[in-house]
Design an enzyme around this catalytic site. Structure first.
Site, short mmCIF file in Angstrom:
data_model
loop_
_atom_site.label_atom_id
_atom_site.label_comp_id
_atom_site.label_asym_id
_atom_site.label_seq_id
_atom_site.Cartn_x
_atom_site.Cartn_y
_atom_site.Cartn_z
N ASP A 13 -1.56 -2.74 -3.98
CA ASP A 13 -1.87 -1.31 -4.03
C ASP A 13 -0.58 -0.56 -4.30
OD1 ASP A 13 -4.54 -1.71 -3.81
OD2 ASP A 13 -4.77 -0.78 -1.85
N HIS A 70 -3.48 -4.27 2.34
CA HIS A 70 -4.87 -3.82 2.33
C HIS A 70 -5.21 -2.98 3.54
CE1 HIS A 70 -8.74 -3.55 0.55
NE2 HIS A 70 -9.36 -4.32 1.43
N ASP A 71 -5.12 -3.53 4.75
CA ASP A 71 -5.23 -2.67 5.94
C ASP A 71 -3.92 -1.93 6.10
OD1 ASP A 71 -7.79 -2.74 6.93
OD2 ASP A 71 -7.47 -4.54 8.14
N HIS A 72 -4.00 -0.61 6.27
CA HIS A 72 -2.81 0.24 6.30
C HIS A 72 -2.22 0.24 7.70
CE1 HIS A 72 -4.18 2.69 2.52
NE2 HIS A 72 -4.25 1.38 2.36
N HIS A 125 -10.42 -2.64 7.40
CA HIS A 125 -11.13 -3.53 6.49
C HIS A 125 -11.58 -4.81 7.18
CE1 HIS A 125 -10.60 -1.11 2.96
NE2 HIS A 125 -9.28 -1.13 3.04
N HIS A 147 -3.01 -9.64 -1.44
CA HIS A 147 -3.23 -8.25 -1.02
C HIS A 147 -4.22 -8.15 0.14
CE1 HIS A 147 -3.76 -3.96 -1.01
NE2 HIS A 147 -5.06 -4.10 -1.21
N ASN A 170 -6.51 -3.93 -4.91
CA ASN A 170 -7.76 -3.45 -5.48
C ASN A 170 -7.59 -2.10 -6.18
OD1 ASN A 170 -7.51 -2.95 -2.49
ND2 ASN A 170 -9.11 -1.45 -2.93
N ASP A 230 0.83 -1.20 0.00
CA ASP A 230 0.00 0.00 0.00
C ASP A 230 0.87 1.26 0.00
OD1 ASP A 230 -2.91 -1.27 0.75
OD2 ASP A 230 -1.28 -2.33 1.75
#
Length: 332
Positions: free
Chosen positions: A83, A250-252, A224, A215, A121, A50
């Protein structure tokens, strides 16, 4: 000269692997690559996700610390959990964002190694084929990106899985976003074949360690949270095949969850740039070993009998360490 020769050897192996895959897809459903390990089958790599924000949101600072840690660890490669380019992927193979968010950011000598990359995504909101194109590898030889693939390295097998097509919301409620589903449709056929290929590859693996990279989260206390579709469809395959860890973005945040039932490590490294603060959800304290809602990355060192995990913040401070051991004579 030695470094140049190693890189040329890798390019030959890489090209041959890809050629064999496309020439005879029945031999291996997923592209299979090889990464030479150090003496004693040891590996050192970093994981970041990300990140693609043209250096902003402290992406450049995270990159700097990655370079410092990479030098100390005598880095073998880097894994990106997706990402790669915000907000909407790449517009094409000539999109300047490839340089602005990747080539010109990760400039440290220690990071001039192969990058093994999955799509997120946000990448699917752009031209997916651009990120998969060999043209990008021609621009920067570090760039290795497939939808899904296998990486063999010493006593470790890595299974990179394309997780975005699993998520129903992107198809049923995409909002203002447009996703590039070329190569995915019909969706159920794509997912069915992918799950079959991953299951088959895991069953065939004789590696001491099996690590799966995607991801999206499977288990996460972050914003998320759990990805239900992966819990239902991919997780049973991981459990049935004794996977040691699932690594995702995905989760930052930076996160470690150890599933009390299966023992699988769920490792989130999604702090490559913009982070979300104070979004942790309630979770079993016996399972949640780390939750850091900030920027940073993870390092992994592997030998035949041990995995050492270290999580770092944006300033290079060590946030958390964890070791996993395995009997030398344990069955693979």
């Amino acid at each position: 000269m030695a470094s140049f020769n190693r890189r040329m050897l890798f390019l030959v192996i890489f090209t041959a692997s890809v050629f064999c895959f496309w020439a005879n897809p029945s031999v291996a459903e997923l592209p299979r690559l090889k990464q030479p390990a150090k003496a004693g089958d040891s590996l050192s790599f970093l994981v970041v996700g990300d990140w693609g924000r043209k250096g902003e949101y402290n992406q450049s600072l995270v990159a700097k610390q990655m370079g410092i840690v990479g030098k100390k660890l005598n880095l073998d490669f880097v894994i990106s959990t997706g990402d790669n380019f915000y907000e909407d992927g790449l517009k094409g193979v000539d999109d300047p964002a490839f340089y602005e968010s990747f080539v010109d950011i990760y400039t440290a000598p220690s990071l001039q190694k192969q990058w093994y990359i999955v799509l997120g995504n946000h990448d699917y909101r752009g031209d997916v084929e651009a990120q998969l194109s060999p043209i990008l590898k021609g621009k920067d030889s570090r760039w290795i990106c497939f939808r899904s693939f296998i990486l063999n390295s010493g006593t470790v097998d890595f299974f990179f899985v394309d997780t975005t097509p699993f998520v129903d919301e992107y198809f049923t409620n995409p909002g203002n976003s447009t996703y590039d589903w070329k190569g995915i449709l019909p969706r159920q056929a794509y997912l069915s074949q992918l799950l079959k290929d991953v299951d088959s590859a895991l069953k065939q693996s004789k590696a001491k360690w099996k690590l799966v990279v995607g991801h999206h989260t499977i288990k996460s206390a972050g914003t998320h949270g759990n990805t239900v579709e992966l819990e239902e469809q991919l997780l049973p395959i991981l459990k049935a095949n004794d996977v040691d860890a699932y690594i995702n973005g995905h989760d930052h945040c930076l996160e470690q969850i150890i599933d009390s039932e299966s023992g699988i490590q769920f490792l989130t490294s999604g702090g490559g740039s913009k982070a979300w603060r104070d979004n942790v959800k309630p979770w079993n304290k016996e399972e949640l070993k780390l939750y850091y809602d900030g920027q940073g990355f993870m390092s992994v060192q592997i030998t035949e009998t041990k995995v050492d995990l270290v999580f770092y913040d944006v300033e290079g401070n060590v946030l958390h360490k964890w070791s996993i051991t395995k009997d030398l004579n344990a069955a693979a």
